[in-house]
Scaffold this active site. Structure first.
Site, short mmCIF file in Angstrom:
data_model
loop_
_atom_site.label_atom_id
_atom_site.label_comp_id
_atom_site.label_asym_id
_atom_site.label_seq_id
_atom_site.Cartn_x
_atom_site.Cartn_y
_atom_site.Cartn_z
N GLU A 186 -6.26 -12.29 1.24
CA GLU A 186 -7.26 -11.25 1.51
C GLU A 186 -8.09 -11.01 0.26
O GLU A 186 -7.58 -10.48 -0.73
CB GLU A 186 -6.57 -9.95 1.95
CG GLU A 186 -5.77 -10.09 3.23
CD GLU A 186 -4.99 -8.84 3.59
OE1 GLU A 186 -4.53 -8.76 4.75
OE2 GLU A 186 -4.83 -7.95 2.73
N ASP A 199 -7.68 -1.73 -1.19
CA ASP A 199 -8.61 -2.65 -0.52
C ASP A 199 -10.02 -2.19 -0.90
O ASP A 199 -10.35 -1.01 -0.71
CB ASP A 199 -8.46 -2.58 1.00
CG ASP A 199 -7.12 -3.10 1.49
OD1 ASP A 199 -6.45 -3.82 0.74
OD2 ASP A 199 -6.75 -2.76 2.63
N HIS A 240 0.83 -1.22 0.00
CA HIS A 240 0.00 0.00 0.00
C HIS A 240 0.86 1.26 0.00
O HIS A 240 0.47 2.28 -0.59
CB HIS A 240 -0.91 0.02 1.23
CG HIS A 240 -2.10 -0.88 1.15
ND1 HIS A 240 -3.27 -0.50 0.51
CD2 HIS A 240 -2.32 -2.13 1.62
CE1 HIS A 240 -4.16 -1.48 0.61
NE2 HIS A 240 -3.60 -2.48 1.27
#
Length: 201
Positions: free
Chosen positions: A181, A123, A116
């Site tokens: 994720e 996300d 990130h």
């Protein structure tokens, strides 16, 4: 802000967002260092790719809701300090019910150097354009548990299908998924693959 970064909503105004780390609604239980406003930032390359993803999602009856994009390194450092503090149980049932804070790093849910921070990771999830309701995905953002992995057993057929829809949209628009994720995607050709930025949002 770095010249090649922008607020995503300025480039893709149709997107919804809720910058979780600028709020109290995240696994640390309070706003995180480096997030001074509830907006999402990313490289201009990320914004362009998200514009394409938003259009593709709309063609399928979905919109995109973003939870995080660029993450300052100081926020990652905040996570590291938080993980070293005694457990208070406030966010554990919702975000890491079966592991310890330290396990977040060893299991790959949180990194000491996050993609990130390079500015081209996001996300996100889907919502239904007709109702505005989030598409069920079999677990919320930052649920650090095997049920959040791609291909996880134990979720419903609808949740599996929604994860597949999100993955297909993002991969068609130049992103690669993170297997642990379901909400985490990184631009394949990210412009700063070796740079970890630290300017605040």
């Amino acid at each position: 802000m770095h010249d090649d970064f922008a607020f995503v909503d300025q480039i893709v105004p149709a997107l919804r967002w809720d910058a979780k780390y600028a709020t109290w609604d995240n696994f640390t239980g309070k706003p995180v260092d480096g997030y001074l406003t509830n907006r999402i930032v990313g490289t201009t390359a990320l914004c362009t790719a998200l514009h394409n993803a938003q259009e593709k999602a709309e063609s399928l009856g979905y919109g995109l809701l973003l939870w995080d994009g660029y993450r300052p390194q100081r926020a990652v450092d905040h996570f590291i300090r938080w993980a070293q503090q005694p457990e208070d149980g406030r966010t554990k049932p919702r975000h890491y019910p079966n592991i310890t804070r330290a396990d977040m790093f060893t299991h790959g849910y949180v990194a000491t150097k996050s993609g990130h921070s390079r500015g081209s990771t996001v996300d996100l999830t889907l919502y239904h354009l007709t109702t505005g309701e989030l598409a069920p995905m079999g677990g919320d953002h930052d649920l650090m548990d095997p049920i959040s992995h791609h291909g996880a057993p134990g979720i419903t057929p609808t949740e599996t299908e929604n994860r597949h829809h999100l993955c297909a949209i993002m991969e068609a628009c130049g992103f690669r998924r993170y297997d642990r994720e379901w909400w985490h995607y990184t631009l394949e050709n990210e412009p700063y693959p070796d740079t970890y930025f630290d300017f605040p949002i």
